[in-house]
Motif scaffolding. Structure first.
Motif, short mmCIF file in Angstrom:
data_model
loop_
_atom_site.label_atom_id
_atom_site.label_comp_id
_atom_site.label_asym_id
_atom_site.label_seq_id
_atom_site.Cartn_x
_atom_site.Cartn_y
_atom_site.Cartn_z
N ILE A 94 73.74 55.01 -53.53
CA ILE A 94 74.36 53.71 -53.24
C ILE A 94 75.88 53.84 -53.28
O ILE A 94 76.60 53.28 -52.44
CB ILE A 94 73.86 52.64 -54.23
N GLU A 95 76.38 54.60 -54.24
CA GLU A 95 77.82 54.82 -54.37
C GLU A 95 78.38 55.49 -53.11
O GLU A 95 79.42 55.08 -52.58
CB GLU A 95 78.07 55.70 -55.59
N ARG A 96 77.68 56.50 -52.61
CA ARG A 96 78.12 57.17 -51.37
C ARG A 96 78.01 56.24 -50.18
O ARG A 96 78.84 56.27 -49.26
CB ARG A 96 77.30 58.44 -51.14
N SER A 97 76.98 55.40 -50.17
CA SER A 97 76.82 54.43 -49.07
C SER A 97 78.01 53.48 -49.02
O SER A 97 78.51 53.15 -47.92
CB SER A 97 75.52 53.64 -49.25
N LEU A 98 78.47 53.03 -50.16
CA LEU A 98 79.62 52.12 -50.21
C LEU A 98 80.89 52.85 -49.74
O LEU A 98 81.74 52.23 -49.09
CB LEU A 98 79.81 51.57 -51.61
N ALA A 99 80.99 54.14 -50.06
CA ALA A 99 82.15 54.91 -49.60
C ALA A 99 82.16 55.00 -48.07
O ALA A 99 83.22 54.90 -47.44
CB ALA A 99 82.12 56.30 -50.22
N ILE A 100 80.98 55.17 -47.47
CA ILE A 100 80.89 55.23 -46.00
C ILE A 100 81.22 53.86 -45.40
O ILE A 100 81.85 53.76 -44.35
CB ILE A 100 79.50 55.71 -45.55
N SER A 101 80.81 52.79 -46.09
CA SER A 101 81.15 51.44 -45.62
C SER A 101 82.66 51.26 -45.56
O SER A 101 83.20 50.71 -44.60
CB SER A 101 80.54 50.39 -46.56
N LYS A 102 83.35 51.73 -46.59
CA LYS A 102 84.81 51.63 -46.60
C LYS A 102 85.43 52.48 -45.50
O LYS A 102 86.36 52.06 -44.83
CB LYS A 102 85.34 52.06 -47.97
N LEU A 103 84.88 53.67 -45.32
CA LEU A 103 85.38 54.59 -44.29
C LEU A 103 85.25 54.00 -42.89
O LEU A 103 86.10 54.22 -42.02
CB LEU A 103 84.62 55.92 -44.37
N THR A 104 84.19 53.24 -42.67
CA THR A 104 83.90 52.70 -41.33
C THR A 104 84.26 51.22 -41.20
O THR A 104 83.84 50.56 -40.25
CB THR A 104 82.40 52.88 -41.00
N ASP A 105 85.01 50.72 -42.16
CA ASP A 105 85.43 49.31 -42.14
C ASP A 105 84.23 48.36 -42.08
O ASP A 105 84.29 47.31 -41.42
CB ASP A 105 86.37 49.03 -40.96
N GLY A 106 83.14 48.74 -42.73
CA GLY A 106 81.97 47.87 -42.80
C GLY A 106 81.01 48.00 -41.64
O GLY A 106 80.01 47.27 -41.58
N ALA A 107 81.27 48.92 -40.72
CA ALA A 107 80.33 49.13 -39.60
C ALA A 107 79.01 49.66 -40.13
O ALA A 107 77.94 49.39 -39.56
CB ALA A 107 80.93 50.08 -38.57
N PHE A 108 79.07 50.45 -41.20
CA PHE A 108 77.86 50.88 -41.91
C PHE A 108 77.76 50.05 -43.17
O PHE A 108 78.73 49.90 -43.91
CB PHE A 108 77.96 52.36 -42.28
N ASP A 109 76.57 49.49 -43.41
CA ASP A 109 76.42 48.60 -44.56
C ASP A 109 74.95 48.52 -44.95
O ASP A 109 74.12 48.04 -44.18
CB ASP A 109 76.94 47.20 -44.19
N ALA A 279 75.71 62.38 -41.31
CA ALA A 279 75.56 62.30 -39.85
C ALA A 279 74.78 61.06 -39.46
O ALA A 279 75.11 60.38 -38.48
CB ALA A 279 74.86 63.56 -39.34
N ASP A 280 73.73 60.75 -40.21
CA ASP A 280 72.89 59.58 -39.96
C ASP A 280 73.72 58.30 -40.03
O ASP A 280 73.72 57.46 -39.12
CB ASP A 280 71.77 59.56 -40.99
N ALA A 281 74.46 58.16 -41.13
CA ALA A 281 75.25 56.94 -41.34
C ALA A 281 76.36 56.81 -40.30
O ALA A 281 76.62 55.71 -39.79
CB ALA A 281 75.84 56.95 -42.75
N LEU A 282 77.00 57.91 -39.95
CA LEU A 282 78.09 57.85 -38.98
C LEU A 282 77.58 57.56 -37.57
O LEU A 282 78.26 56.88 -36.80
CB LEU A 282 78.88 59.16 -39.00
N ALA A 283 76.40 58.05 -37.23
CA ALA A 283 75.85 57.76 -35.90
C ALA A 283 75.65 56.26 -35.72
O ALA A 283 76.01 55.69 -34.68
CB ALA A 283 74.53 58.50 -35.72
N THR A 284 75.11 55.63 -36.74
CA THR A 284 74.94 54.16 -36.69
C THR A 284 76.29 53.48 -36.60
O THR A 284 76.48 52.53 -35.82
CB THR A 284 74.20 53.68 -37.95
N SER A 285 77.24 53.95 -37.38
CA SER A 285 78.56 53.32 -37.42
C SER A 285 79.28 53.38 -36.08
O SER A 285 79.94 52.43 -35.67
CB SER A 285 79.42 54.00 -38.49
N ILE A 286 79.16 54.53 -35.40
CA ILE A 286 79.85 54.70 -34.12
C ILE A 286 79.34 53.70 -33.08
O ILE A 286 80.12 53.15 -32.30
CB ILE A 286 79.70 56.15 -33.62
N PHE A 287 78.04 53.46 -33.08
CA PHE A 287 77.49 52.44 -32.17
C PHE A 287 78.20 51.11 -32.37
O PHE A 287 78.53 50.41 -31.42
CB PHE A 287 75.99 52.26 -32.41
#
Length: 327
Positions: A94-109, A279-287
């Motif tokens: 969950i901690e890493r998921s929140l870091a990816i959310s910050k990295l993608t400006d909330g595109a991943f959540d 890679a999974d989280a970023l693929a979703t975020s890029i969409f």
């Protein structure tokens, strides 16, 4: 998200250079998993595959929101009520998921699970939801409403009715963990393919890199590029089957958790990264972020690359990829 990834090497039960290559296909975490390992003999290979299956099943029990007895379900049941103490593994995911959310400006959540299901992509939608309904559908979505306590290892969802889900990161994480386990047991090479979240290590028995063929979304029977992959993960996500069209705009089934509106710009993304989880989280975020912002974000990250195909069929690549080299 529907995912497509072709492996150019068809793997069954074969032996090359003294190494036995064995593959098993089965359903785990509600999705197709293809587990391939290289070992000295078929008995050892099957034993390693079973280890990977047990590890993936263990992770599913931990992160599943469908299992009422999972820690994830306990977090959801106590949303807006009290923090829930969880295992270190889930806390860190969950901690890493929140870091990816910050990295993608909330595109991943991971709180996307709180979203009202007002969009239907099964052919039943005849009219577009109203602006008011779309806005209301994401009222309880927002990663900033997840409160983590590092000392007590507790997770608290601040809003009652709020939910979390690992659909855009869980299978990648499971593939990473299965790979890590098999490497620790001495497996020199293999592939964990979790419905398009693919993790590789080592090389083919003939000493060459594993090769992946990226599907052409305009013609799923053909690949537009074949690339080598070594000790990396690749996730190819396609968004060209589930969509609705209103006012000549095609709305795909990947929804921006910040706005409630579906993505409209991209039909396929392939992300190459050290781990399938990322890679999974970023693929979703890029969409969600779109072609320009997505490419810009990827180009700022080390050891990560992507291939994007937009709605016009134009291919875009991050700075370090040259697909023409491998066609």
């Amino acid at each position: 998200m529907k995912k497509y990834l072709l492996i150019s090497l068809l793997i069954l039960t074969t032996t090359f250079y003294g190494q036995h290559l064995q593959k098993r296909t089965l359903k785990l975490m509600g999705s197709r998993f293809d587990i391939t390992v290289s070992a000295n003999d078929s008995v050892s290979a099957l034993s390693y595959i079973n280890m990977a299956i047990n590890e993936i099943s263990r992770i599913e029990k931990l992160i599943s929101s469908w299992d009422p007895n999972s820690q994830t379900s306990e977090i959801i049941k106590n949303a807006g009520i009290k923090p829930v103490k969880v295992d270190t593994e889930l806390f860190q995911l969950i901690e890493r998921s929140l870091a990816i959310s910050k990295l993608t400006d909330g595109a991943f959540d991971i709180t996307y699970a709180s979203m009202d299901k007002i969009w239907k992509f099964d052919g039943s939608m005849k009219t577009m939801p109203s602006k008011e309904n779309i806005k209301a559908s994401v009222a309880k979505v927002g990663y900033k409403n997840i409160e983590l306590n590092k000392i007590n290892h507790t997770v608290f969802l601040k809003l009652k009715g709020m939910k979390i889900g690992f659909g855009a990161i869980g299978k990648g994480y499971a593939a990473d963990k299965a790979k890590q386990l098999l490497i620790s047991k001495g497996v020199k090479a293999g592939i964990i393919n979790a419905s398009g979240d693919m993790n590789t290590w080592g090389k083919q028995p003939n000493g060459k890199d594993w090769m992946v063929a990226i599907t052409n979304p305009m013609n799923k029977n053909n690949a537009f590029a074949t690339l080598p992959i070594s000790n990396k993960a690749v996730v190819t996500s396609g968004n060209y089957e589930k969509y609705v069209t209103f006012n000549n705009v095609r709305y795909t089934h990947i929804i921006d958790p910040r706005t409630g509106y579906p993505a409209t710009d991209i039909i396929s993304v392939s992300v190459f990264a050290p781990k399938a989880e990322l890679a999974d989280a970023l693929a979703t975020s890029i969409f969600v972020m779109g072609t320009d912002v997505g490419l810009n974000r990827i180009n700022q990250l080390k050891a990560i690359d992507c291939i994007i195909i937009d709605k016009e069929g134009t291919i875009h690549t991050s700075n370090k990829i040259n697909i023409n080299k491998y066609d």
